[in-house]
Design an enzyme around this catalytic site. Structure first.
Site, PDB file in Angstrom:
ATOM      1  N   GLY A 157       0.832  -1.196   0.000  1.00 44.94           N
ATOM      2  CA  GLY A 157       0.000   0.000   0.000  1.00 44.94           C
ATOM      3  C   GLY A 157       0.866   1.246   0.000  1.00 44.94           C
ATOM      4  N   CYS A 158       0.269   2.353  -0.385  1.00 41.66           N
ATOM      5  CA  CYS A 158       1.051   3.589  -0.510  1.00 41.66           C
ATOM      6  C   CYS A 158       1.499   4.126   0.846  1.00 41.66           C
ATOM      7  CB  CYS A 158       0.258   4.639  -1.279  1.00 41.66           C
ATOM      8  SG  CYS A 158      -1.419   4.917  -0.683  1.00 41.66           S
TER       9      CYS A 158
END
Lengths: 338, 338, 338, 338
Positions: free
Chosen positions: A145-146
C-alpha cells in the site's frame, strides 16, 4: 517480454501504462478493462495520445498469455484471478491488498473473506528494500500500500539502531494527494471540496494501519503498534508521512545511520528537506530524520509519489527484480523543478 | 470608537481592515504603513476597493489618538511603541510575539532582547477561551500565535479530564497555509514552489513551540512538553493541528467532554469532520477528538483560519472583550461551501 | 557530446538539466550560475538529488569548451556572450529573446539596445515545425518564447487553408502557469496571491506579441496582427492559448486539415480535448480546432508546457536537429494521468 | 419576512443559506431537499454548523407559505412549481434557466419543452443593473446565468458609447471555477483531473451563449452575436470573462465611460487590475477596459464570484429590490486578502 495490465482504467493502471509503454524490455503491452473494453485507451488516459494507441481489451485468452500480469483491480478481485495465472507459470504482481497479509485473519478482518488462502502463503510482500531476495524468486508479489510504503521505508533504518524504542507507541500523521483515492467520481474528492482544504479521514481506523503494523513487527522482530491519522491534502500526487518514535534517549547520528542504511538503495534518498514535489512522478522515496525532546523523540519525514513508489513504480521495480533486469529499468524519470 | 492599525501592509493588517471596516462600533479606522504611506490602501488590498477608500498614514500624532491600537508589526517593533501608547491610556492589542511570554527569558531566547520587560508583566495572553477575565481588565493584550491558538484550544478540555496523561510527550503535527508566512515575497513561498507540494519546515525548532508549552504548562499546572512539526500545505488560509496525547487509558466520553467544555464558547465548534475550509474567513476553531490504541492515545484535530482566529479575528474578539462589547461583534461571518 | 548551460539557477536552466542529464548523447554536462557558483546544484534543484550531483560553475574557460551552449540567461545577456562562442565554433541555443527578431528595431523597441546586430542576422528562429531546415544548418538558434510557440503552432496549418482570413484581427487569450515568470521571488507570484485567483496582466502590451506577429507575418506572407491578452492561472506549468480568427466562411474540414498538416510532426497532437495536464512535463503541443458563427469564426486551442515545448524541451529539440540526432532523443517523456 | 429555498443541497442553495441566514430582514428561513429531507443541513454544508441548525424539509405545505421562494433546482423543475407559487401571491426568484428567455423557442431549443409559457411572459430578467425598474414590480424573477452576468455587465457601458462596434463579431473567452458545475460528483470535476489543469469545454456550444446574445441584443437594440469559449480553471469560485469587441476606431476614454456608467451601482467596481480573488465570496463585479490595435479593439475583463453575483448574491439583490429593501442588505461581505 510481454505484459498485461488487468484493470487499466484506474490511476494505478494508468501509471503502469505510462511506465511500461516506455520500458526498454517490454515488447507487447496489453491493458484490459471491463468497463471500457473496445475504447481507445488514449480517450481515457489522454496523456497517452500518440504513445499508446491501442484499445482496452477484455481480460481473457491471448491477452493473458504473457510473462507478467499486473493486477490493478479493486481489492477482492485479484484473489479470484491470480491462482490460475500463477498455475500457468505467469508472474503476477498484485497492486491490491489481496495478498499483502501473512496472517489471513487480519486481511479478512479488514477487507473480506479470502478466496485463495493457499496461494496467499506463497505471496511475497513487494517492498524491495526489505524483501528483495524473496521477490527475486517469487511468482506472486503483493505490491505494498502507498501509506505503508512511506512508513515502513521510514522506519527500516531504525532496525539498525541500538537505542531502545517504544515500538508500541508510534505515531504517524500522513498527508496524501487525491489520486490515492482513485479515479471514481466521489463528492469527497470533487475539486470544489478538496481545493483550499485539509480533511482528516478514517482517523484511527484506516486499513493501511494493520498492513504497516504487521510488516514492521516482522522487521523489528517485536510487536509494533502505530496510531495512524491520514489527511487529504489539495495535491494530486504525493504522500508525506511524519513518523514519531519515542526512545529512552538515542545517541546515534541518525542522518548518518539513515545514509548508511540506504547507501546502496537507488530509490531512497536522504535529505534535510524532503518534499513531495521533488519525488513527483518518480520512484524515489525521500526522507529526513531529526531528534527532538532531548533526544527522546525521533521524527522521520518520508515522502513518495503514491502512484509511483506507492503503486505502479514499485510494481515495475518488482517486475525488474523478478525478471532479473536492472532494478531501475524504466524508472529513471525524475521530477521537474518546479 | 476609533481604532488604528499600525502596520497595515501585511496580511494580518489586511484582515484587521476587512473585519474592522464593517465592525458596527468602529467609527474612525486608520491604518499606517511606513512603506506605503500616502498610497491608496485599496491599491495594495484590492478587496477593499469601494469599501475602505483611505490612504496609508504615518504612525504618529492624531493617527494614534484613538481608543484601541492594533500592532500588526513584525516581532520586535511593538515593544518599542506599546509603552507610550499604554501610558496614554490607549488599549493595545499586539499581534506580534513581543508580549506573549510570561517568562521574558524564553522570549529573549527565541526572539531577541526585550526592550520593555516592565510592561510585559502587565500583558495578558489574548486567548479568550482561557483568559477572558484578565482580558476584560487588560490594557495590553498579547494576541496568541496561530499554531498555539489551534493547539492550546485543542488541549484545554483535557484539563477537565480525569485520565492521567503523559503531558511531557505530546506530539503535534500541524499543516498550515501560506498566508501564515506573510506578504513578503520569498522563494520558499512562490506559487511555483508551493503548489502540488508539501514541505515540513523548522522541524523541532519552530518558535511557536515554547509559546504553546508555556501556556499549556500554566493551564495544566504541570510541565507540558510538545514535539512540534509544522508543514507548509498548498492552501492560502488554514491550520490543521493533529495533537497526540498518550494516557494510561481514559474512560471519558471525549467528544461529550469537549462539547460540554466549550458549550458556551461561541467560536469553538465540536465536529466529527473538522476541515479548514469550513472555518475559512471565520473566527471559528473547529475540532474533533478520537481515542486510539485501546484508549491509550488521544487524537485531537483542531482547525482554524490562521488569519482570523489565528490573528486578526481573535484580536477583534479581544477588543470586543476589552471594550465591553458583545464578543461576536464584527465576527459573525461564515465560510462558504464550497 | 558535451554541453553547458549558462544560467542554470532559473526554471529554464533547471528543466534543461532535467532533460539533458538523461539525454543519451550528452556525455559531459556543465551548468553555470554566478549567484550560486560553488553550491551543489541539487541544493537548489532538489529533484536532481542523486541524479546530477555536481556544483554550479562559473561561466568561463573549460566550462565553455563544449559542443553546445544553452543560454538560459535573462534577456540582454546572451547577446554579449554568444558572439565569441559562435566564433569559437560552438553551437549556441539562446532561450532568451535576444536573437528572436529578424528586425532589430522591433527587438530594441520592446527590449533594449542590441549589442550584436551582425550575429542577429545569422540567427535562426528555433521553431522546428516551421524552420527545421534552417535550424539544421544554424550555429545560433533563437529559441522561441512560450506564448509565441503555442500561438504560432496553432496558426501554422491555416497557411494551408484556402479560406480568406482576417489576419489583421486575430484575437488571442492565453492562460499561463506561474513557472513562466521564473524563479525570482515576487509578490505577484506568491502562492497566497495566485492560488484561487485569475489575473490578467500586461493587457495589450506583452512583449511576446511582436514576436508572434513577426513570425506569423513571415509564415503567412501577409501582415498579421494579434490582440494578445495573457492571464496568470493558478497552475505551475502550462499555457493554453485560445486563438480566434475571423474568415469570410471556411469550407475546409479543419480538424482534418490540422491532422494532415502535422501528420509527420512527432510533437504536435490534434485532439478534441486539449488540456494542459496532458502535456505536463512533455515536449508536446496539443491542439484542437473548431468552427463557430456559421463558419466565419475559427477557434484554435493550443496547449503546451511552457518550460518544455515553450523553453527547454524545444531547445533540446533544436540541439538534436543541429547535431543531426533523432529529433526526439531525450524528449520522449510523457505526462502522468492524473 | 420569511423565505424558503427549494433545492438547498447544491452550491447555489448553500450560498443562499450563507447569505440569508444572516440577512437582517429574514425571520424564518426554510430549506428543502428531496434527497436530504430530515437530515441536518450542517451535515452537508458544514460551514453552517452552529449558524443554521435546522433540517432539510420537504417542499410542501407550510414550508411554502412564505413571502419569497428561491428556486435553486435543476433546469426544468422551476417551471412546474413556480406557477402555483406565483398564483398564491408568493414572490419567486428562480436561479435556473427556466424563465430567462423572452423567446420561448430559444429556451426550448437549448433546454427542453417549456411547461409554463404563459408565466414566462411575466418573468423579469434579474440583472438589476439593467432591469431594476422591472424587478421592483416583478413577482417572478429569472436570475441570470453566471457567464451571462459577467459578460452583459461588461458590455452594458458600451451602449453609451458613440463608437461603431461590430456587434455581430464579439469574442468572449471565459474561465470559470469548478463550483459553477455544481455539487454532483463527476469525473470531469474530480480534484485529480482539475488541479494543475486547464480544460476548455463546450467550445462554441455552451447554453449560456444564447442567453447573453438575447439580452445583449435587447440592450443594444441590435443583433448581437457572441463566439463564446469557456475554460475550466483550477479554482473553486470565480469567473473571468475576456470580452473582445471590434470597432472602427473609438475615441472615448473608456475607463472614464465605464466609471460614469456604473457610478451609482454599488456592486460594480472599475479597476485596472480585475482579479477573481478580490470578488471571492462577494456580490461585486469588478471590471477593467482597454483599447488595443490602434483603438479598433476593445478588451473588457469582467470578474465575478459565480456563486454570488453569478447566482445567490444576485438573487438576494433581486429579493431586496422586490421587497423594497436597501439593495445591499445582507450583501456587504467583502473578500479577504489574501
Amino acid at each position: 517480454m510481454d505484459a498485461t495490465i488487468i484493470g487499466g482504467s484506474g490511476y494505478s493502471g494508468s501509471e503502469l501504462l505510462r511506465i511500461l509503454s516506455r520500458h526498454p524490455k517490454v515488447e507487447t503491452l496489453n491493458v484490459t478493462s471491463r468497463q471500457h473494453e473496445g475504447k481507445d485507451v488514449s480517450m481515457l488516459h489522454q496523456n497517452l495520445l500518440g504513445v499508446y494507441d491501442k484499445k482496452f481489451l477484455s481480460p481473457e485468452g491471448k491477452t493473458l498469455d504473457v510473462d507478467v500480469v499486473f493486477m490493478a483491480t479493486p481489492h477482492g478481485e485479484a484473489m479470484n484471478i491470480a491462482p490460475r495465472l500463477v498455475d500457468s507459470g505467469i508472474k503476477v504482481i498484485d497492486l491490491s491488498a489481496d495478498y499483502r497479509f501473512r496472517d489471513i485473519a487480519t486481511y479478512e478482518k479488514n477487507y473480506q473473506k479470502h478466496s485463495s488462502p493457499e496461494l496467499n502463503k506463497k505471496a511475497v510482500y513487494g517492498l524491495p528494500e526489505a524483501y528483495r531476495k524473496d521477490i527475486k524468486k517469487a511468482q506472486l508479489v503483493a505490491n505494498p500500500g502507498c501509506y505503508p510504503t512511506s512508513v515502513i521505508l521510514g522506519m527500516l533504518p531504525l532496525t539498525a539502531s541500538k537505542g531502545k524504542m517504544d515500538l508500541e507507541r508510534i505515531t504517524v500523521d500522513s498527508m496524501s494527494g487525491t489520486s490515492g483515492a482513485g479515479i471514481k467520481a466521489s463528492e469527497f474528492l470533487q475539486h470544489s471540496e478538496v481545493a483550499e482544504n485539509l480533511k482528516a479521514y478514517n482517523v484511527g481506523k484506516h486499513r493501511h494501519r494493520p498492513e504497516m503494523e504487521s510488516i514492521l513487527s516482522e522487521q523489528f522482530k517485536s510487536d509494533v503498534r502505530v496510531s495512524f491519522t491520514p489527511t487529504l491534502a489539495p495535491i494530486v500526487r504525493g504522500i508525506q508521512s511524519n513518523i514519531h518514535v519515542h526512545t529512552d534517549g538515542i545517541d546515534n547520528n541518525l542522518p548518518e545511520l539513515y545514509r548508511t542504511f540506504y547507501e546502496k538503495e537507488h530509490f531512497v534518498r536522504i535529505t534535510e528537506t524532503p518534499n513531495v514535489k521533488s519525488v513527483n512522478g518518480t520512484n524515489y522515496c525521500d526522507m529526513g530524520v531529526w531528534k527532538d525532546m532531548d533526544n527522546t523523540h525521533i521524527i522521520i519525514i518520508s515522502v513518495i509519489d503514491n502512484l509511483v513508489k506507492g503503486a505502479a513504480g514499485q510494481a515495475v521495480q518488482n517486475m525488474n527484480i523478478m525478471m532479473g533486469y536492472d532494478e531501475t529499468l524504466g524508472l529513471t524519470g525524475i521530477a521537474g523543478h518546479p
